[in-house]
Design a protein around this motif. Structure first.
Motif, PDB file in Angstrom:
ATOM      1  N   ARG A  10       0.648  -0.989  -0.118  1.00  0.00           N
ATOM      2  CA  ARG A  10      -0.091  -0.006   0.094  1.00  0.00           C
ATOM      3  C   ARG A  10       0.993   1.314   0.012  1.00  0.00           C
ATOM      4  NH1 ARG A  10      -3.759  -3.001   4.366  1.00  0.00           N
ATOM      5  NH2 ARG A  10      -5.001  -4.368   2.787  1.00  0.00           N
ATOM      6  N   ASP A  11       1.996   1.066   0.669  1.00  0.00           N
ATOM      7  CA  ASP A  11       2.969   2.428   0.854  1.00  0.00           C
ATOM      8  C   ASP A  11       3.362   2.800  -0.752  1.00  0.00           C
ATOM      9  OD1 ASP A  11       2.699   2.745   3.463  1.00  0.00           O
ATOM     10  OD2 ASP A  11       4.657   1.601   3.671  1.00  0.00           O
ATOM     11  N   GLU A  12       3.907   1.607  -1.623  1.00  0.00           N
ATOM     12  CA  GLU A  12       4.426   1.725  -2.630  1.00  0.00           C
ATOM     13  C   GLU A  12       2.956   2.062  -3.979  1.00  0.00           C
ATOM     14  OE1 GLU A  12       7.451   1.928  -3.237  1.00  0.00           O
ATOM     15  OE2 GLU A  12       8.109   1.285  -1.425  1.00  0.00           O
ATOM     16  N   ASN A  13       2.114   1.456  -3.390  1.00  0.00           N
ATOM     17  CA  ASN A  13       0.877   1.637  -4.346  1.00  0.00           C
ATOM     18  C   ASN A  13       0.596   3.173  -4.273  1.00  0.00           C
ATOM     19  OD1 ASN A  13      -1.273   0.543  -6.278  1.00  0.00           O
ATOM     20  ND2 ASN A  13      -2.788   0.652  -4.343  1.00  0.00           N
ATOM     21  N   SER A  14       0.649   3.927  -3.230  1.00  0.00           N
ATOM     22  CA  SER A  14       0.274   5.242  -3.223  1.00  0.00           C
ATOM     23  C   SER A  14       1.215   5.892  -4.067  1.00  0.00           C
ATOM     24  CB  SER A  14       0.313   5.658  -1.763  1.00  0.00           C
ATOM     25  OG  SER A  14      -0.544   5.180  -0.918  1.00  0.00           O
ATOM     26  N   SER A  15       2.559   5.798  -4.063  1.00  0.00           N
ATOM     27  CA  SER A  15       3.510   6.498  -4.720  1.00  0.00           C
ATOM     28  C   SER A  15       3.206   5.975  -6.369  1.00  0.00           C
ATOM     29  CB  SER A  15       5.038   6.095  -4.464  1.00  0.00           C
ATOM     30  OG  SER A  15       5.388   6.521  -3.438  1.00  0.00           O
ATOM     31  N   LEU A  16       2.868   4.939  -6.869  1.00  0.00           N
ATOM     32  CA  LEU A  16       2.202   4.478  -8.186  1.00  0.00           C
ATOM     33  C   LEU A  16       1.359   5.444  -8.380  1.00  0.00           C
ATOM     34  CD1 LEU A  16       2.353   2.939 -10.638  1.00  0.00           C
ATOM     35  CD2 LEU A  16       1.101   1.254  -9.380  1.00  0.00           C
ATOM     36  N   GLY A  17       0.055   5.558  -7.568  1.00  0.00           N
ATOM     37  CA  GLY A  17      -0.955   6.636  -8.087  1.00  0.00           C
ATOM     38  C   GLY A  17      -0.537   7.769  -8.253  1.00  0.00           C
ATOM     39  N   GLN A  18       0.496   8.468  -7.561  1.00  0.00           N
ATOM     40  CA  GLN A  18       0.793   9.958  -7.534  1.00  0.00           C
ATOM     41  C   GLN A  18       1.659   9.987  -8.963  1.00  0.00           C
ATOM     42  OE1 GLN A  18       3.615  10.902  -4.411  1.00  0.00           O
ATOM     43  NE2 GLN A  18       4.007  13.018  -5.705  1.00  0.00           N
ATOM     44  N   TRP A  19       2.581   9.072  -9.368  1.00  0.00           N
ATOM     45  CA  TRP A  19       3.320   9.166 -10.344  1.00  0.00           C
ATOM     46  C   TRP A  19       2.593   8.872 -11.787  1.00  0.00           C
ATOM     47  CZ3 TRP A  19       7.011  12.552 -10.249  1.00  0.00           C
ATOM     48  CH2 TRP A  19       7.720  12.708  -9.211  1.00  0.00           C
ATOM     49  N   SER A  20       1.896   7.839 -11.855  1.00  0.00           N
ATOM     50  CA  SER A  20       1.010   7.308 -12.846  1.00  0.00           C
ATOM     51  C   SER A  20      -0.118   8.415 -13.475  1.00  0.00           C
ATOM     52  CB  SER A  20       0.158   6.109 -12.540  1.00  0.00           C
ATOM     53  OG  SER A  20      -0.617   6.158 -11.625  1.00  0.00           O
TER      54      SER A  20
ATOM     55  N   GLU B  37      -3.008   9.310  -5.639  1.00  0.00           N
ATOM     56  CA  GLU B  37      -3.521   9.948  -6.840  1.00  0.00           C
ATOM     57  C   GLU B  37      -3.826  11.254  -6.545  1.00  0.00           C
ATOM     58  OE1 GLU B  37      -5.307   6.287  -9.499  1.00  0.00           O
ATOM     59  OE2 GLU B  37      -6.332   7.434  -7.985  1.00  0.00           O
ATOM     60  N   LEU B  38      -4.712  11.698  -5.391  1.00  0.00           N
ATOM     61  CA  LEU B  38      -4.799  12.703  -5.059  1.00  0.00           C
ATOM     62  C   LEU B  38      -3.789  14.074  -4.896  1.00  0.00           C
ATOM     63  CD1 LEU B  38      -7.278  14.630  -4.330  1.00  0.00           C
ATOM     64  CD2 LEU B  38      -7.255  13.899  -2.113  1.00  0.00           C
ATOM     65  N   LYS B  39      -2.621  13.479  -4.404  1.00  0.00           N
ATOM     66  CA  LYS B  39      -1.554  14.499  -4.010  1.00  0.00           C
ATOM     67  C   LYS B  39      -0.908  14.610  -5.580  1.00  0.00           C
ATOM     68  CE  LYS B  39       2.378  15.958  -2.527  1.00  0.00           C
ATOM     69  NZ  LYS B  39       2.467  17.342  -1.873  1.00  0.00           N
ATOM     70  N   GLY B  40      -1.042  13.692  -6.228  1.00  0.00           N
ATOM     71  CA  GLY B  40      -0.406  13.638  -7.769  1.00  0.00           C
ATOM     72  C   GLY B  40      -1.150  14.860  -8.557  1.00  0.00           C
ATOM     73  N   LEU B  41      -2.408  14.724  -8.299  1.00  0.00           N
ATOM     74  CA  LEU B  41      -3.533  15.721  -9.179  1.00  0.00           C
ATOM     75  C   LEU B  41      -3.172  16.990  -8.715  1.00  0.00           C
ATOM     76  CD1 LEU B  41      -6.858  13.580  -9.234  1.00  0.00           C
ATOM     77  CD2 LEU B  41      -5.347  14.473 -11.229  1.00  0.00           C
ATOM     78  N   LEU B  42      -3.100  17.287  -7.337  1.00  0.00           N
ATOM     79  CA  LEU B  42      -2.783  18.554  -6.769  1.00  0.00           C
ATOM     80  C   LEU B  42      -1.615  19.205  -7.230  1.00  0.00           C
ATOM     81  CD1 LEU B  42      -4.275  18.069  -3.033  1.00  0.00           C
ATOM     82  CD2 LEU B  42      -5.202  19.253  -4.883  1.00  0.00           C
ATOM     83  N   ASP B  43      -0.523  18.418  -7.129  1.00  0.00           N
ATOM     84  CA  ASP B  43       0.866  18.704  -7.631  1.00  0.00           C
ATOM     85  C   ASP B  43       0.726  19.038  -9.196  1.00  0.00           C
ATOM     86  OD1 ASP B  43       1.934  18.333  -5.289  1.00  0.00           O
ATOM     87  OD2 ASP B  43       2.862  16.510  -5.622  1.00  0.00           O
ATOM     88  N   LEU B  44      -0.025  18.377  -9.953  1.00  0.00           N
ATOM     89  CA  LEU B  44      -0.137  18.801 -11.226  1.00  0.00           C
ATOM     90  C   LEU B  44      -0.721  19.755 -11.521  1.00  0.00           C
ATOM     91  CD1 LEU B  44       0.499  17.227 -14.030  1.00  0.00           C
ATOM     92  CD2 LEU B  44      -1.565  16.071 -13.804  1.00  0.00           C
ATOM     93  N   ARG B  45      -1.665  20.036 -10.876  1.00  0.00           N
ATOM     94  CA  ARG B  45      -2.586  21.463 -11.090  1.00  0.00           C
ATOM     95  C   ARG B  45      -1.528  22.486 -10.819  1.00  0.00           C
ATOM     96  NH1 ARG B  45      -7.234  22.717  -6.976  1.00  0.00           N
ATOM     97  NH2 ARG B  45      -5.642  23.258  -5.666  1.00  0.00           N
ATOM     98  N   ASP B  46      -0.921  22.564  -9.889  1.00  0.00           N
ATOM     99  CA  ASP B  46       0.047  23.759  -9.671  1.00  0.00           C
ATOM    100  C   ASP B  46       1.080  23.599 -10.831  1.00  0.00           C
ATOM    101  OD1 ASP B  46      -1.020  24.193  -7.416  1.00  0.00           O
ATOM    102  OD2 ASP B  46       0.478  22.998  -6.092  1.00  0.00           O
ATOM    103  N   LYS B  47       1.516  22.671 -11.474  1.00  0.00           N
ATOM    104  CA  LYS B  47       2.515  22.515 -12.501  1.00  0.00           C
ATOM    105  C   LYS B  47       1.918  23.128 -13.725  1.00  0.00           C
ATOM    106  CE  LYS B  47       5.413  18.573 -11.217  1.00  0.00           C
ATOM    107  NZ  LYS B  47       5.959  17.282 -11.473  1.00  0.00           N
ATOM    108  N   VAL B  48       0.726  22.471 -14.292  1.00  0.00           N
ATOM    109  CA  VAL B  48       0.150  23.091 -15.360  1.00  0.00           C
ATOM    110  C   VAL B  48      -0.237  24.659 -15.224  1.00  0.00           C
ATOM    111  CG1 VAL B  48      -1.899  22.756 -17.127  1.00  0.00           C
ATOM    112  CG2 VAL B  48      -0.845  20.664 -15.914  1.00  0.00           C
TER     113      VAL B  48
ATOM    114  N   ALA C 246       2.111  11.048 -14.979  1.00  0.00           N
ATOM    115  CA  ALA C 246       2.567  10.906 -16.426  1.00  0.00           C
ATOM    116  C   ALA C 246       1.511  10.922 -17.435  1.00  0.00           C
ATOM    117  CB  ALA C 246       2.975   9.328 -16.211  1.00  0.00           C
ATOM    118  N   ASP C 247       0.325  10.398 -17.041  1.00  0.00           N
ATOM    119  CA  ASP C 247      -0.931  10.460 -17.993  1.00  0.00           C
ATOM    120  C   ASP C 247      -1.301  11.720 -18.407  1.00  0.00           C
ATOM    121  OD1 ASP C 247      -1.147   7.680 -17.944  1.00  0.00           O
ATOM    122  OD2 ASP C 247      -2.494   7.618 -16.463  1.00  0.00           O
ATOM    123  N   ILE C 248      -1.369  12.724 -17.639  1.00  0.00           N
ATOM    124  CA  ILE C 248      -1.799  14.195 -17.834  1.00  0.00           C
ATOM    125  C   ILE C 248      -0.654  15.083 -18.410  1.00  0.00           C
ATOM    126  CG2 ILE C 248      -2.813  16.185 -16.954  1.00  0.00           C
ATOM    127  CD1 ILE C 248      -4.325  14.642 -15.132  1.00  0.00           C
TER     128      ILE C 248
END
Length: 471
Positions: free
Chosen positions: A89-99, A281-292, A102-104
């Protein structure tokens, strides 16, 4: 204390053996039936020897001993490694963040579409080339038309890119609201399972199938947000997210998010504090929103500085009418994502393009057209470089961010797949193993049945044959 036992005591022992082996066979059937069920953990019957209660001794002519009363299935337990689950589950969270990043980010790269013939860089180069041609023949109307069309194409390309970036930000915000709703839904389902598990296990029975279902939901939740779980001595199961409790027993703490606010953050409804996350994934989306948003801000800066400096040079020259140059580009004030347009004065009359430096040099004066073309190589302090360099740096930053997200997603995917395989080695159903156990329990069942037959024959001898001889 000495106890006597019935002549049917052996039959009772064999009966218990029959029931125990039958229950074990049913467990084998349950495992085989769920061999391909997602999240299912193989189950194992726990058999225990039974003794006479209260504990005592049996006296026979040969001596005194403590009797056994057979066997029972004390419980059905599942084979599961909690530490392997935690690692997964720890690694799955990181996978969700980066995947999700990468998609967006692949979509962002497609929006800029660099290098290509239709990207901003290529269209900007064509605009510079048109200005160079204008400097060679400033009085030619057809070349002025070309400059105008190249300018329109440049503005349209920049506006199209900006609008698409704005749409991506809106899509990311929508996805954030979807993920927040998923968190709340999963939390409610887990809380309901907690209640069912506690009610069942308070009776001394292990709720293996319900625990499997809860673990499957935890796997799904861990991809959205990083979680920590623990179960206290009273069986109260708790999920912790960023130091705050999401689920405790049958109670949940919901998370809220306003998708209409482009800068909103997920908030704990009960605590009125932002949701703290390290991955998912939620962390990834928030970081991505700031990047875009940063990419869009850089594109806005590019368009504004370019338009302002181009207009400044253009207004310093003179058009074919001998009048001072007017604004060539107009910055957009609309809320549709557009950034700039070609001035209506230029669109309606290309003679308004100020190619001359003085009114007396018309129509052959090309000095202001040269200044406009040389803007391409000018150092602009607002951009910390030239216009082309600034845009190239933006494209490079997007490419680096995308490559990093892709590389991290691939690495995490490999890590998660390895950890999942490790979990399956421990918990998944092996058909070969179950068939071996089926044969083992079948032989034990047949032996118990044969024991009853033997005891029946012994009793038949005592009841019907003893004392018959000599009558």
């Amino acid at each position: 204390m000495i106890y006597l036992y019935s002549s049917f005591f052996g039959i009772e022992i064999a009966k218990r053996a029959l029931f125990a082996q039958q229950r074990a066979q049913e467990n084998v059937a349950h495992n085989v039936a769920n061999a391909n069920t997602p999240g299912y953990s193989r189950q194992r019957p726990v058999m225990e020897a039974t003794f006479m209660k209260p504990y005592g001794m049996i006296s026979t002519g040969a001596g005194v001993f403590q009797p056994g009363t057979g066997v029972k299935v004390a419980d059905i337990v599942r084979i599961r490694d909690d530490f392997a689950d935690m690692q997964y589950r720890d690694e799955n969270s990181s996978l969700g963040q980066w995947s999700v990043q990468a998609d967006i980010l692949r979509q962002v790269e497609a929006v800029f579409n660099e290098p290509s013939d239709i990207g901003v860089s290529s269209v900007l180069t064509q605009f510079w080339q048109a200005l160079e041609e204008l400097s060679k023949n400033p009085e030619a109307i057809e070349i002025r038309e070309t400059v105008k069309e190249r300018a329109v194409t440049l503005a349209d390309t920049i506006n199209h890119t900006a609008r698409q970036l704005k749409e991506i930000i809106e899509d990311v915000n929508f996805n954030i609201s979807v993920k927040v709703n998923e968190i709340n839904t999963l939390a409610r389902q887990i809380a309901a399972l907690n209640s069912e598990i506690q009610q069942l296990e308070i009776k001394g029975v292990t709720a293996s199938d319900l625990r499997d279902k809860r673990d499957l939901l935890l796997d799904q939740l861990s991809k959205i947000v990083d979680i920590k779980t623990y179960e206290d001595e009273n069986g109260i199961f708790t999920i912790n997210v960023g130091g705050a409790i999401l689920v405790k027993g049958s109670k949940t703490s919901p998370v809220t998010f306003d998708a209409a606010n482009p800068d909103d953050l997920p908030i704990w409804k009960d605590y009125n504090l932002p949701l703290s996350m390290k991955s998912g994934e939620l962390k990834g989306l928030l970081d991505l929103r700031d990047k875009v948003s940063g990419y869009l801000d850089s594109l806005k800066t590019f368009a504004e500085v370019f338009a302002q400096n181009f207009n400044e040079i253009h207004k310093g020259g003179y058009d074919l009418y001998g009048e001072p140059g007017r604004e060539f580009f107009v910055l957009s004030e609309m809320d549709d994502g557009s950034l700039m347009f070609v001035s209506p004065d230029i669109l309606n009359d290309v003679k308004r393009i100020a190619a001359a430096e003085t009114s007396t040099g018309i129509p052959g004066d090309n000095r202001n057209a040269l200044k406009l073309a040389d803007l391409r190589y000018a150092y602009l302090s607002d951009l910390n470089g030239t216009i082309d360099d600034y845009y190239s740096a933006l494209i490079s930053r997007i490419g680096i961010d995308s490559q990093e997200a892709k590389r991290m997603a691939e690495a995490q995917d490999y890590m998660v797949s390895q950890l999942d395989e490790r979990r399956k080695e421990i918990s998944s159903v092996s058909i070969d193993e179950e068939m071996t156990k089926m044969i083992m329990y079948q032989h034990a069942y047949n032996a118990a049945a044969r024991m009853i037959t033997a005891l029946d024959e012994m009793l038949e001898t005592i009841v019907n044959r003893m004392g018959v001889a000599g009558r």
